[in-house]
Structure formats: C-alpha cells, structure tokens
Design an enzyme around this catalytic site. Sequence first.
Site, mmCIF file in Angstrom:
data_model
loop_
_atom_site.group_PDB
_atom_site.id
_atom_site.type_symbol
_atom_site.label_atom_id
_atom_site.label_comp_id
_atom_site.label_asym_id
_atom_site.label_seq_id
_atom_site.Cartn_x
_atom_site.Cartn_y
_atom_site.Cartn_z
ATOM 1 N N SER A 71 0.808 -1.220 0.000
ATOM 2 C CA SER A 71 0.000 0.000 0.000
ATOM 3 C C SER A 71 0.839 1.267 0.000
ATOM 4 O O SER A 71 0.436 2.284 -0.576
ATOM 5 C CB SER A 71 -0.952 0.000 1.199
ATOM 6 N N ILE A 97 -3.867 -4.122 7.379
ATOM 7 C CA ILE A 97 -4.477 -4.824 8.518
ATOM 8 C C ILE A 97 -3.573 -4.643 9.735
ATOM 9 O O ILE A 97 -2.356 -4.835 9.656
ATOM 10 C CB ILE A 97 -4.693 -6.313 8.188
ATOM 11 N N THR A 101 2.102 -3.855 16.145
ATOM 12 C CA THR A 101 2.675 -2.533 16.387
ATOM 13 C C THR A 101 1.790 -1.467 15.744
ATOM 14 O O THR A 101 0.752 -1.779 15.165
ATOM 15 C CB THR A 101 4.094 -2.442 15.797
ATOM 16 N N HIS A 103 2.620 0.230 13.143
ATOM 17 C CA HIS A 103 3.072 0.373 11.762
ATOM 18 C C HIS A 103 1.910 0.634 10.802
ATOM 19 O O HIS A 103 2.016 1.475 9.903
ATOM 20 C CB HIS A 103 3.838 -0.900 11.355
ATOM 21 N N PHE A 128 -9.271 6.830 -2.814
ATOM 22 C CA PHE A 128 -8.755 6.028 -1.702
ATOM 23 C C PHE A 128 -9.649 4.805 -1.525
ATOM 24 O O PHE A 128 -10.724 4.891 -0.941
ATOM 25 C CB PHE A 128 -8.752 6.884 -0.430
ATOM 26 N N ARG A 142 -15.203 -6.750 3.717
ATOM 27 C CA ARG A 142 -15.275 -5.533 2.909
ATOM 28 C C ARG A 142 -14.808 -5.754 1.470
ATOM 29 O O ARG A 142 -14.841 -4.833 0.661
ATOM 30 C CB ARG A 142 -14.459 -4.434 3.577
#
Length: 183
Positions: A71, A97, A101, A103, A128, A142
């Site tokens: 991404s 996902i 952490t 991140h 987006f 989704r």
Amino acid sequence: MTAAASSTAIAGSPREFGAAGAALPAGLRVAIVVSRYNEPITRRLRDGAVHALTAAGIVADAIDIAWVPGSFELTLAADRLAASGRYAAVLCLGAIIKGETSHDRHIASAVAGGIEQIGRHRGLPVLFGVLTCDTLAQAMARAGGSPADGFAGNKGVECASAAVEMITLLRALSAAASRPETA
C-alpha cells in the site's frame, strides 16, 4: 424570518452539479493501482472495481491495472499514472491490517495523505480504496460479493462508483465554468 418567507427571498434556482447516473463520454480511460500485499483481499477489490466500471459503461480495454508491492507504493504509481494525462481517474486499492505494532497507522496515514495530495495536484479524481482494518475477517467482509450479486459490500465497487461520479462532476463543473452566465 419564516421558512416560507426565506424561500421567496431567493430569486431563481440554485445550480446543482453532481447528478448521479449521468452518462460518461466514450473513450474514457481509468487506471487502477493495486497493492499486492494481502493479495487475496486486494484482488477481490480489483474485481469489484472493474465490475463497477464496466457496468458504468467503461470498456474493459480502457481500464489499466498496475500492481505495486504494498500500500505504501500506491501513491508513487498513482502519481505517475495521473501525471500521464491519459486517465479520467486513478483508483488506489489496498488492504492494511493491524498488526502487533502501530506500523499500520503510519502506513495508512501516509497513503491517505498522499492520495489526497495527488488528486488535488493533478486535478483529477484519485480515489482512496484502501481498507484499514483491525482483522483479516473485517477485510474479507469488505472485499466480498461476486459478479452474481454485483459484488455487494465490496469497497472496490464503492471506490469505482465514486470515481465515476467524480468524473461526471468535474466534467460538469468544467463545462459550467467555460460557459458565460446569462442574466
């Protein structure tokens, strides 16, 4: 002032733009940038987006798809495609996902800001379509649906539908701006 009185104070009618369902002109091209990371999800988003674009009248041969590693790389490819002048819109599809952490939040924030900036800078819809989910199950939900049900619930469909609406809106706004107002 009452509602009735205020409505009579306005002369004429306001102009409205953005009517959903307006026909797209022939020959439009659309680009889709898809993250390969979480590919079982992003491939389904891509399938939903292509389904929605072709249902809106864009021929499959006028849809170009660029795969990127993850991404984070969506924005560079989207900017290059938008800069080419060949496309009426660029869709960015990915799935971030949450892990152990923070991140995911940093990636999602950078990607969202980058996509928004490209659209404003290039003057065309750059959308987006990146899922930002806590779990794999949320992401799968989704990216669901099938051709039989029109990819119901698929966020790729929603992204493509928004692209079609924005293409139509921007064309209408450009046409209105080029016409002199009549008194």
